[in-house]
Write a protein that holds these residues in place. Structure first.
Motif, PDB file in Angstrom:
ATOM      1  N   LEU A 133      39.281  36.936  53.943  1.00  0.00           N
ATOM      2  CA  LEU A 133      40.340  37.211  52.982  1.00  0.00           C
ATOM      3  C   LEU A 133      41.682  36.685  53.466  1.00  0.00           C
ATOM      4  O   LEU A 133      42.485  36.160  52.689  1.00  0.00           O
ATOM      5  CB  LEU A 133      40.443  38.721  52.726  1.00  0.00           C
ATOM      6  CG  LEU A 133      39.612  39.310  51.581  1.00  0.00           C
ATOM      7  CD1 LEU A 133      39.808  40.805  51.525  1.00  0.00           C
ATOM      8  CD2 LEU A 133      39.976  38.674  50.256  1.00  0.00           C
ATOM      9  N   LEU A 149      42.159  33.018  52.778  1.00  0.00           N
ATOM     10  CA  LEU A 149      42.556  32.778  51.386  1.00  0.00           C
ATOM     11  C   LEU A 149      43.980  33.236  51.118  1.00  0.00           C
ATOM     12  O   LEU A 149      44.668  32.681  50.255  1.00  0.00           O
ATOM     13  CB  LEU A 149      41.589  33.487  50.435  1.00  0.00           C
ATOM     14  CG  LEU A 149      40.114  33.086  50.532  1.00  0.00           C
ATOM     15  CD1 LEU A 149      39.280  33.930  49.578  1.00  0.00           C
ATOM     16  CD2 LEU A 149      39.932  31.598  50.233  1.00  0.00           C
ATOM     17  N   ALA A 150      44.422  34.269  51.845  1.00  0.00           N
ATOM     18  CA  ALA A 150      45.747  34.844  51.603  1.00  0.00           C
ATOM     19  C   ALA A 150      46.844  34.174  52.418  1.00  0.00           C
ATOM     20  O   ALA A 150      48.007  34.559  52.295  1.00  0.00           O
ATOM     21  CB  ALA A 150      45.726  36.339  51.914  1.00  0.00           C
ATOM     22  N   THR A 153      45.123  28.373  52.237  1.00  0.00           N
ATOM     23  CA  THR A 153      44.367  28.727  51.034  1.00  0.00           C
ATOM     24  C   THR A 153      43.996  27.475  50.244  1.00  0.00           C
ATOM     25  O   THR A 153      44.820  26.556  50.084  1.00  0.00           O
ATOM     26  CB  THR A 153      45.184  29.695  50.159  1.00  0.00           C
ATOM     27  OG1 THR A 153      44.388  30.131  49.067  1.00  0.00           O
ATOM     28  CG2 THR A 153      46.455  29.045  49.645  1.00  0.00           C
ATOM     29  N   ALA A 164      43.317  37.100  46.662  1.00  0.00           N
ATOM     30  CA  ALA A 164      43.150  37.679  47.996  1.00  0.00           C
ATOM     31  C   ALA A 164      44.294  38.625  48.324  1.00  0.00           C
ATOM     32  O   ALA A 164      44.085  39.707  48.885  1.00  0.00           O
ATOM     33  CB  ALA A 164      43.059  36.567  49.040  1.00  0.00           C
ATOM     34  N   GLY A 193      43.904  42.465  56.924  1.00  0.00           N
ATOM     35  CA  GLY A 193      44.062  41.256  56.114  1.00  0.00           C
ATOM     36  C   GLY A 193      45.499  40.797  56.068  1.00  0.00           C
ATOM     37  O   GLY A 193      45.795  39.597  56.189  1.00  0.00           O
TER      38      GLY A 193
END
Length: 266
Positions: free
Chosen positions: A96, A99-100, A105, A114, A157
């Motif tokens: 995650l 993606l974040a 990303t 995300a 995350g």
């Protein structure tokens, strides 16, 4: 001389700065006063209630050390709750965080998705997640482990994404120019660059999960917390004092163990 003074204090900056300091102090004081009113603070109640607190403490002595063996299993449950929540939190948070992270990303919609998942899992307290999972799967340590894992996804995350965004992009750009694929870039540039920071954050999160697992027992998620709540409801204050001592020893050992591992591997 006047020119020098104008250069040192342009537009009356020191006076304006003093005004802002005073305004800031007034705002802080006003916030504290309204907080005092809203929480209905009554310091005098601590004095009048000191006798009741002293009575409970006297009844809690001496601690019931004969409860050591019967509570070994709850202690193990508490440790395993923290281990499960941390490990699964790390495993779910790392992809995650890729993606974040704005610098890695693959697409803007994935970035926002995300970030939304991380925000929701972080915003909902682990105690609320435990209540939801207790409703879904019943009492026991499993709902507590799930609650810690989900909440850890949000906390880890966010921290992982910030570490990745602050990493040195030189190795990533170099591998990309050689034609390396996304998986190769992650394996040979991203992971080696951020792994020490991620391990340190994961160990800190284990400490937090260990403390949280104690509280989750209050909603039926097992561990020492459940035993502590039961003893309090039965007015077994000597058992309560023993469990508090066991909690202190457990948390202290976890902190020292985490510090040792950080020095050993980082």
């Amino acid at each position: 001389m006047s020119k020098v003074m104008e250069m040192r204090t342009p537009s009356g900056a020191p006076g304006a700065r003093t005004v802002w300091y005073v305004l800031g102090a007034v705002v802080v004081l006003a916030l504290f006063v309204q907080a005092w009113i809203v929480v209905q603070a009554r310091p005098q109640d601590l004095i009048t209630g000191a006798h009741g607190m002293a009575d409970i403490m006297s009844r809690a002595m001496p601690p019931a050390f004969d409860q050591f063996v019967p509570n070994l299993w709850p202690v193990l449950e508490t440790i395993d709750l923290a281990i499960f929540g941390t490990v699964f939190g790390v495993l779910l948070a790392f992809p995650l965080s890729i993606l974040a992270a704005s610098n890695l990303t693959p697409a803007l919609p994935l970035y926002y998705a995300a970030r939304a998942v991380i925000g929701v899992t972080r915003a909902v307290p682990d105690l609320v997640w435990a209540l939801l999972f207790v409703t879904a799967v019943g009492l026991g340590p499993f709902p507590g482990a799930l609650a810690l894992a989900v909440h850890s996804v949000g906390m880890l995350g966010r921290l992982f994404a910030e570490v990745i965004e602050d990493m040195d992009m030189g190795p990533v750009e170099a591998l990309t120019l050689t034609g390396a694929g996304r998986v190769q870039v992650l394996a040979h540039a991203v992971v080696p660059g951020v792994l020490p920071s991620l391990l340190g954050i994961g160990l800190f999160r284990f400490d937090e999960n260990l403390r949280s697992s104690l509280v989750l027992g209050f909603v039926g998620a097992g561990g020492i917390g459940f035993q502590l709540l039961t003893a309090m409801n039965l007015f077994q204050y000597q058992t309560v004092s023993f469990l508090l001592i066991a909690t202190f020893v457990l948390v202290t050992c976890a902190e020292r163990g985490s510090a040792y591992l950080r020095k050993l591997f980082l």
